[in-house]
Design a protein around this motif. Structure first.
Motif, mmCIF file in Angstrom:
data_model
loop_
_atom_site.group_PDB
_atom_site.id
_atom_site.type_symbol
_atom_site.label_atom_id
_atom_site.label_comp_id
_atom_site.label_asym_id
_atom_site.label_seq_id
_atom_site.Cartn_x
_atom_site.Cartn_y
_atom_site.Cartn_z
ATOM 1 N N ALA A 196 49.062 36.401 20.912
ATOM 2 C CA ALA A 196 49.614 37.167 22.040
ATOM 3 C C ALA A 196 50.849 37.956 21.617
ATOM 4 O O ALA A 196 51.074 39.074 22.089
ATOM 5 C CB ALA A 196 49.965 36.219 23.180
ATOM 6 N N GLN A 197 51.647 37.392 20.733
ATOM 7 C CA GLN A 197 52.834 38.104 20.255
ATOM 8 C C GLN A 197 52.446 39.286 19.369
ATOM 9 O O GLN A 197 53.124 40.311 19.337
ATOM 10 C CB GLN A 197 53.723 37.139 19.467
ATOM 11 C CG GLN A 197 55.055 37.727 19.034
ATOM 12 C CD GLN A 197 55.807 36.807 18.093
ATOM 13 O OE1 GLN A 197 55.204 36.007 17.381
ATOM 14 N NE2 GLN A 197 57.127 36.914 18.070
ATOM 15 N N VAL A 198 51.315 39.163 18.676
ATOM 16 C CA VAL A 198 50.918 40.160 17.681
ATOM 17 C C VAL A 198 50.188 41.351 18.314
ATOM 18 O O VAL A 198 50.371 42.499 17.894
ATOM 19 C CB VAL A 198 50.035 39.489 16.606
ATOM 20 C CG1 VAL A 198 49.309 40.515 15.761
ATOM 21 C CG2 VAL A 198 50.874 38.563 15.751
ATOM 22 N N ARG A 199 49.357 41.096 19.307
ATOM 23 C CA ARG A 199 48.439 42.145 19.803
ATOM 24 C C ARG A 199 49.138 43.461 20.161
ATOM 25 O O ARG A 199 48.658 44.531 19.787
ATOM 26 C CB ARG A 199 47.664 41.617 21.011
ATOM 27 C CG ARG A 199 46.610 40.575 20.653
ATOM 28 C CD ARG A 199 45.711 40.267 21.834
ATOM 29 N NE ARG A 199 44.884 39.099 21.552
ATOM 30 C CZ ARG A 199 45.141 37.876 21.987
ATOM 31 N NH1 ARG A 199 46.211 37.659 22.748
ATOM 32 N NH2 ARG A 199 44.351 36.864 21.678
ATOM 33 N N PRO A 200 50.277 43.451 20.883
ATOM 34 C CA PRO A 200 50.884 44.754 21.222
ATOM 35 C C PRO A 200 51.424 45.503 20.002
ATOM 36 O O PRO A 200 51.699 46.705 20.098
ATOM 37 C CB PRO A 200 52.043 44.367 22.166
ATOM 38 C CG PRO A 200 51.739 42.984 22.626
ATOM 39 C CD PRO A 200 51.009 42.334 21.506
ATOM 40 N N LEU A 201 51.560 44.827 18.874
ATOM 41 C CA LEU A 201 52.181 45.432 17.699
ATOM 42 C C LEU A 201 51.159 45.985 16.716
ATOM 43 O O LEU A 201 51.545 46.555 15.691
ATOM 44 C CB LEU A 201 53.059 44.392 16.991
ATOM 45 C CG LEU A 201 54.070 43.646 17.872
ATOM 46 C CD1 LEU A 201 54.837 42.627 17.048
ATOM 47 C CD2 LEU A 201 55.027 44.634 18.525
ATOM 48 N N LEU A 202 49.878 45.830 17.016
ATOM 49 C CA LEU A 202 48.845 46.319 16.098
ATOM 50 C C LEU A 202 48.664 47.819 16.271
ATOM 51 O O LEU A 202 48.608 48.325 17.398
ATOM 52 C CB LEU A 202 47.521 45.595 16.372
ATOM 53 C CG LEU A 202 47.544 44.079 16.167
ATOM 54 C CD1 LEU A 202 46.194 43.485 16.518
ATOM 55 C CD2 LEU A 202 47.926 43.722 14.744
ATOM 56 N N PRO A 203 48.540 48.554 15.164
ATOM 57 C CA PRO A 203 48.383 50.008 15.263
ATOM 58 C C PRO A 203 47.124 50.406 16.034
ATOM 59 O O PRO A 203 47.177 51.237 16.939
ATOM 60 C CB PRO A 203 48.313 50.465 13.808
ATOM 61 C CG PRO A 203 48.958 49.366 13.030
ATOM 62 C CD PRO A 203 48.646 48.109 13.758
ATOM 63 N N GLY A 204 46.000 49.843 15.660
ATOM 64 C CA GLY A 204 44.761 50.148 16.372
ATOM 65 C C GLY A 204 44.243 51.547 16.137
ATOM 66 O O GLY A 204 43.405 52.031 16.899
ATOM 67 N N THR A 205 44.741 52.254 15.132
ATOM 68 C CA THR A 205 44.301 53.619 14.879
ATOM 69 C C THR A 205 43.720 53.717 13.476
ATOM 70 O O THR A 205 44.032 52.913 12.596
ATOM 71 C CB THR A 205 45.485 54.599 14.999
ATOM 72 O OG1 THR A 205 46.524 54.182 14.103
ATOM 73 C CG2 THR A 205 46.018 54.625 16.410
ATOM 74 N N GLU A 206 42.882 54.725 13.274
ATOM 75 C CA GLU A 206 42.236 54.918 11.986
ATOM 76 C C GLU A 206 43.267 55.123 10.890
ATOM 77 O O GLU A 206 44.277 55.798 11.090
ATOM 78 C CB GLU A 206 41.302 56.129 12.053
ATOM 79 C CG GLU A 206 40.139 55.960 13.020
ATOM 80 C CD GLU A 206 39.235 57.190 13.040
ATOM 81 O OE1 GLU A 206 39.444 58.051 12.172
ATOM 82 O OE2 GLU A 206 38.362 57.265 13.905
ATOM 83 N N GLY A 207 42.986 54.543 9.750
ATOM 84 C CA GLY A 207 43.833 54.745 8.593
ATOM 85 C C GLY A 207 45.015 53.823 8.493
ATOM 86 O O GLY A 207 45.664 53.759 7.449
ATOM 87 N N CYS A 208 45.351 53.091 9.534
ATOM 88 C CA CYS A 208 46.461 52.144 9.495
ATOM 89 C C CYS A 208 45.932 50.741 9.224
ATOM 90 O O CYS A 208 44.742 50.463 9.384
ATOM 91 C CB CYS A 208 47.245 52.165 10.812
ATOM 92 S SG CYS A 208 48.159 53.684 11.085
ATOM 93 N N ALA A 209 46.829 49.864 8.833
ATOM 94 C CA ALA A 209 46.441 48.485 8.562
ATOM 95 C C ALA A 209 47.579 47.571 8.967
ATOM 96 O O ALA A 209 48.744 47.975 9.024
ATOM 97 C CB ALA A 209 46.099 48.298 7.084
ATOM 98 N N ALA A 210 47.234 46.323 9.246
ATOM 99 C CA ALA A 210 48.246 45.334 9.609
ATOM 100 C C ALA A 210 48.004 44.057 8.821
ATOM 101 O O ALA A 210 46.870 43.595 8.699
ATOM 102 C CB ALA A 210 48.202 45.039 11.110
#
Length: 1009
Positions: free
Chosen positions: A438-452
């Motif tokens: 839950a702490q992580v989900r809002p911080l994920l880029p979620g866009t092409e070409g990015c990584a976490a």
């Protein structure tokens, strides 16, 4: 890892806030300067309260009034406590901090005196005593070092947002907090180490501020300060690089080149090295008047929105070691970001296993694939106040060029803007030390070409699309390589075995290895063996595994502090068990909970990485985590009697269940009626196979429970558990462990003066010695066992000991003594109604008559014993009957009938997994084939016997080799026969067996020929 910069000190913060005011800093006279940071009496509202300073002399104030801090050693104690972030320091740690390796004889008393004096000076509740040590917990923002850290963090944030003016000014305020040499005048090795570290951090901050001076075009003003700095720190290359750039931008090219020449000469003379690549590159660029070195354009004070390329990754450790498979796996996942979806990987593992180190290393390796920048945040998921996603997004937006005024207020709006800014960009986001998904989900880029990349002690199975990696401890080779890099190859090469002992004591945990190696590297008078000896004591191991601000126990404490009460209780109590792992059923018994509830608790502990899932339904602790769990049990388990109760429940579970297995294997055997009663009913089994599965799966844990339980009130139950689990030695599955446990039980019973327990314990040891073939030792143990059993009026043990002494008499060729002992055992079993025991002893009596030449009676007695057992149903004892009857029939000249009996015995032994009896039966089959003049078949079964092993150890191996030699000789293979006989002779001579004479006679004609 906190390998650079000062120790982290807690400071009060609000989400998304800049640096908090310290409350005034320090005036020229050393007292707190009210309003120094621009704000009346200070920004925290704690002006009348306590203040502490370590960035200069160690001092304390209440409001504006200085407080007496006592002698230098007393100030050293105050400094050590201030720099521990509120954590408890044990007395031993404080003694080591103040005096190092040579403390005075009254060191402990001195520490207590210093603490008592400080407590009188400070506010109530600030200096507390707990867990045999002390902790100093001042109000938030009360320490100048914490304030300096806040200011440094604020400067970094402002610089990331492009506001260089604000960043430079904030960093200047941080540097102004230094008041001379840190910890000035404070003695002791700990203070010296911290003094060096704090000074290094100050120099890093100063270099950063000077770098920003040049970025803002203040090169002329910077020249004088840089000149002074390079004079004071002649071997630091970064200030010289900045001085060269400042001189060049001031139109003083020749002087800039002269600085390089002077640096090169100095480094060669002092260190024998050349300037680093960055300095050499700058010289070349100055020589060719690189336009890129020209004075930078003055930046805007507060950019509204700028395209910024963040580079926030922490430095990777220079001695990163091993982990090749994990590095390759994670790198491959990050490369997938080139595709149409974001690449996401979550790394989980126990504290100290190196999650952050691995993630940072992989992130640096992948930097080229993310040219638009790298974002990093420590989410502090194991701390009392983990980072809020809203605050983290605010920092990320600033790092990506968003002005404060343009940052939305709500979490949802910030997350949307964050994803919008990353659209079309290649950015790597490293989310370190996450609490949960839950702490992580809002911080994920979620866009092409990015990584976490995400690290956490929690296994994030609920993080959709994540590639999960469970990081384990290092392999022994990796662990030794890391230890060697820190300590030095020469010291490790000289004491390789001791080094292996050290990394093993560290449980191959990277943090523990780094701490142990760092301690050794800092103590040149220590050998590796000295460190290994210190770590060998499990009671002190966690105390030894701390150096400076690094401590294994403190790392585990972060995870433990997050547990719910029921989880924490399970963690503490399960850590008390000595076995290599624990089954779900055993854990449920220990916790006194239903199996379903226990499984939920254990699986939740697995998710926190404080417990490992060894196999379905089995769980284990890392060795160091187990030690920490026990320390928690001693500290936190209330009332303390619950620890003993938990271990008692575990012993009851094992004893009750082992008794059920024994009864299933030996129906009609009354031994189980004579065992100590238990409160646990034990497991029930649907079949004999399931019962044996349980016994052999639990063998190591069961024996560990016995060893742990032989002290105190659990002694008798522990000995009875060993007795009921005798299959563990007769099968060969755990023979050596069983024997060692029996020795421990004998010593404990003798020390306790419990003759009943001692008689039974010595009976179990006799059985183990007979299996091993050590007849002389077995004879003495059996004699004492019988004497103790008679004194205790323990009829079950008396009969058992009489039977064992009869077997020993047969081995010693005292056949009539054996006959009398077997008859006594039979009477005892008969009186107790133990028909199975009576029948088993009849088989041994048959062998006594066979040895005395009365073959007819031997056959009759064996047949009678079989008839007794037939009334009890299918039992493992039947195999002993068929075995004894087969021996008698072989001597009677009826090898065909004997082979039938041995075949029946072999089937039962195999079914009941009695591996050693299986091998011994192959030997008897070989004897029958020799009697029938079939040497080829005899040789085949003798070789099988050697491959499997036999009851009787080396002594029986000698008999098998003698027989194999006879078979081979009959086949005309005299050379092979001699090899067998020579080996048999060696074994007989080593065991003092009379059979040696027979083998010499076999070898003499061959030698003469």
């Amino acid at each position: 890892m906190d390998d650079g910069g000062p120790p982290r000190v807690p400071a009060q913060r609000r989400p998304d806030a800049g640096a908090a005011a310290y409350g005034g800093g320090t005036a020229a006279d050393g007292s707190p300067a009210e309003g120094r940071d621009g704000g009346g009496t200070g920004g925290t509202g704690h002006a009348p309260g306590l203040r502490f300073g370590v960035l200069g002399p160690v001092r304390a104030w209440r409001g504006g009034e200085p407080l007496p801090t006592g002698s230098p050693q007393q100030r050293a104690l105050l400094a050590a406590l201030l720099l521990r972030e509120g954590r408890t320091a044990t007395a031993a740690e404080l003694i080591d901090a103040l005096w190092g390796e040579e403390p005075p004889s009254q060191a402990l008393a001195a520490v207590r005196t210093y603490a008592s004096r400080l407590r009188k000076v400070l506010d109530a509740g600030v200096l507390v005593s707990e867990s045999g040590g002390y902790a100093l917990r001042p109000p938030g923002g009360a320490l100048d070092l914490a304030h300096a850290q806040d200011l440094a963090a604020g400067a970094e944030k402002a610089r990331g947002a492009g506001d260089l003016c604000r960043a430079r000014e904030t960093l200047g305020r941080a540097l102004a907090l230094w008041d001379g040499e840190p910890l000035a005048g404070v003695p002791g090795p700990y203070a010296e180490a911290q003094r060096v570290r704090l000074e290094e951090w100050r120099l890093q901050l100063l270099e950063t501020r000077l770098d920003m001076d040049l970025e803002q075009g203040c090169h002329a003003e910077a020249v004088s300060e840089l000149t002074a700095l390079t004079a004071a720190q002649p071997l630091r290359e970064r200030p010289r690089e900045l001085l060269m750039l400042a001189l060049y931008r001031s139109g003083r090219q020749a002087e800039a080149l002269a600085v390089y020449a002077d640096t090169r000469r100095l480094l060669r003379e002092e260190l024998g090295v050349d300037p680093r690549a960055g300095l050499r590159d700058l010289q070349e660029r100055i020589l060719r008047a690189d336009p890129a070195l020209a004075e930078p354009a003055a930046p805007a004070a507060s950019p509204a929105m700028a395209t910024v390329r963040p580079a926030q990754l922490p430095a990777t450790v220079p001695d990163f070691t091993g982990r090749t498979g994990f590095v390759d796996e994670l790198s491959e996942v990050l490369r997938q970001a080139e595709g149409r979806v974001m690449a996401l990987s979550a790394v989980a593992g126990i504290g100290g296993v190196g999650k952050t180190t691995l993630a940072v290393h992989v992130a640096h390796r992948a930097r080229a694939a993310f040219p638009d920048g790298q974002l990093y945040v420590d989410l502090q998921g194991t701390g009392p106040r983990c980072a809020e996603p809203e605050a983290v997004l605010g920092a990320f937006l600033r790092a990506l060029g968003t002005a404060d005024a343009a940052i939305p207020d709500t979490l949802q709006e910030r997350a949307a803007l964050y994803r919008s800014l990353l659209d079309g960009r290649r950015v790597l986001v490293l989310l370190d030390n996450a609490r949960d998904a839950a702490q992580v989900r809002p911080l994920l880029p979620g866009t092409e070409g990015c990584a976490a990349l995400v690290t956490s002690r929690i296994r994030m199975v609920d993080l959709a699309g994540a590639h999960l990696v469970d990081l384990d401890v290092m392999s022994p080779d990796e662990a030794l390589a890391l230890f060697t890099k820190i300590v030095g190859a020469e010291r490790v090469r000289a004491e390789r075995e001791a080094a292996l002992d050290v990394v093993a004591a560290c449980g191959f945990l990277p943090l523990a290895i780094r701490i142990a190696a760092s301690r050794l590297a800092a103590r040149r008078t220590w050998t590796v063996s000295v460190l290994a000896a210190k770590l060998a004591d499990e009671r002190r191991r966690l105390d030894e595994l701390q150096a400076g601000d690094l401590a294994v126990a403190a790392t585990f404490e972060l995870g433990y502090g997050q547990l719910e009460p029921a989880q924490a209780r399970a963690f503490r109590l399960l850590g008390l068990a000595d076995g290599p792992d624990i089954s779900l059923a055993a854990a449920a018994a220990m916790l006194n909970l239903p199996a379903g509830e226990t499984e939920d608790l254990l699986e939740s502990l697995v998710d926190t990485s404080l417990l490992e899932s060894a196999a379905p339904g089995r769980y284990r602790f890392h060795d160091l985590v187990r030690l920490y769990a026990r320390a928690c049990a001693e500290r936190d388990e209330q009332p303390p009697a619950e620890r003993e109760a938990a271990l008692s429940r575990l012993l009851d579970f094992y004893l009750a269940t082992a008794a059920r297995v024994y009864a299933i294997e030996r129906p009609g055997d009354r031994l189980v009626d004579h065992l100590e009663p238990t409160d646990h009913q034990g497991l029930r089994f649907e079949s004999g196979a399931a019962a044996l599965d349980w016994l052999y799966a639990e063998g190591e844990c069961l024996l560990a429970c016995v060893r742990q339980s032989v002290a105190g009130a659990r002694l008798r139950r522990a000995v009875d558990l060993l007795w009921a689990a005798k299959d563990l030695t007769e099968s060969g599955a755990n023979a050596r462990q069983y024997e060692a446990t029996a020795v421990a039980a004998c010593e404990a019973a003798r020390g306790a003066g419990d003759v009943r327990a001692e008689g039974r314990a010595r009976t179990t040891l006799t059985n183990a010695l007979l299996v091993a073939g050590r007849i002389q030792q077995a004879a003495e143990e059996a004699r004492v066992a019988m004497e103790r059993a008679e004194r205790a009026d323990d009829l079950a043990a008396v009969s058992w000991a009489a039977n064992d002494r009869g077997l020993i008499a047969l081995h010693q060729h005292r056949y009539q003594d054996g006959e009398l002992l077997f008859e006594r055992a039979i009477r005892g079993y008969s009186e107790a109604g133990n028909r199975a025991g009576e029948a088993t002893t009849l088989f041994n009596l048959s062998r006594a008559h066979l040895s005395m030449g009365d073959i007819t009676k031997a056959v009759e007695i064996a047949q009678y014993g079989l008839a007794l057992l037939a009334e009890l149903g299918r039992t493992m004892r039947l195999a002993n009957g068929h075995y004894a009857l087969g021996m008698a029939l072989t001597k009677a000249g009826r090898p065909a009938d004997a082979l039938g009996q041995f075949g029946d015995a072999l089937t039962v032994f195999v079914h009941h997994r009695q591996r050693l009896w299986e091998g011994t039966t192959h030997f008897r089959i070989a004897e029958a084939h020799i009697a029938a003049r079939r040497p080829a078949q005899a040789a085949q079964h003798a070789e099988q016997s050697l491959a499997i092993g036999c009851i009787g150890g080396d002594r029986m191996r000698g008999h098998v080799l003698t027989l194999l030699g006879r078979a081979l000789a009959a086949l005309g293979q005299l050379d092979r026969a001699q090899v067998c006989w020579r080996e048999a002779l060696r074994l007989f001579e080593e065991n003092g067996a009379v059979e040696a004479a027979e083998v010499r006679a076999l070898l003499t004609p061959a030698a003469a020929a």
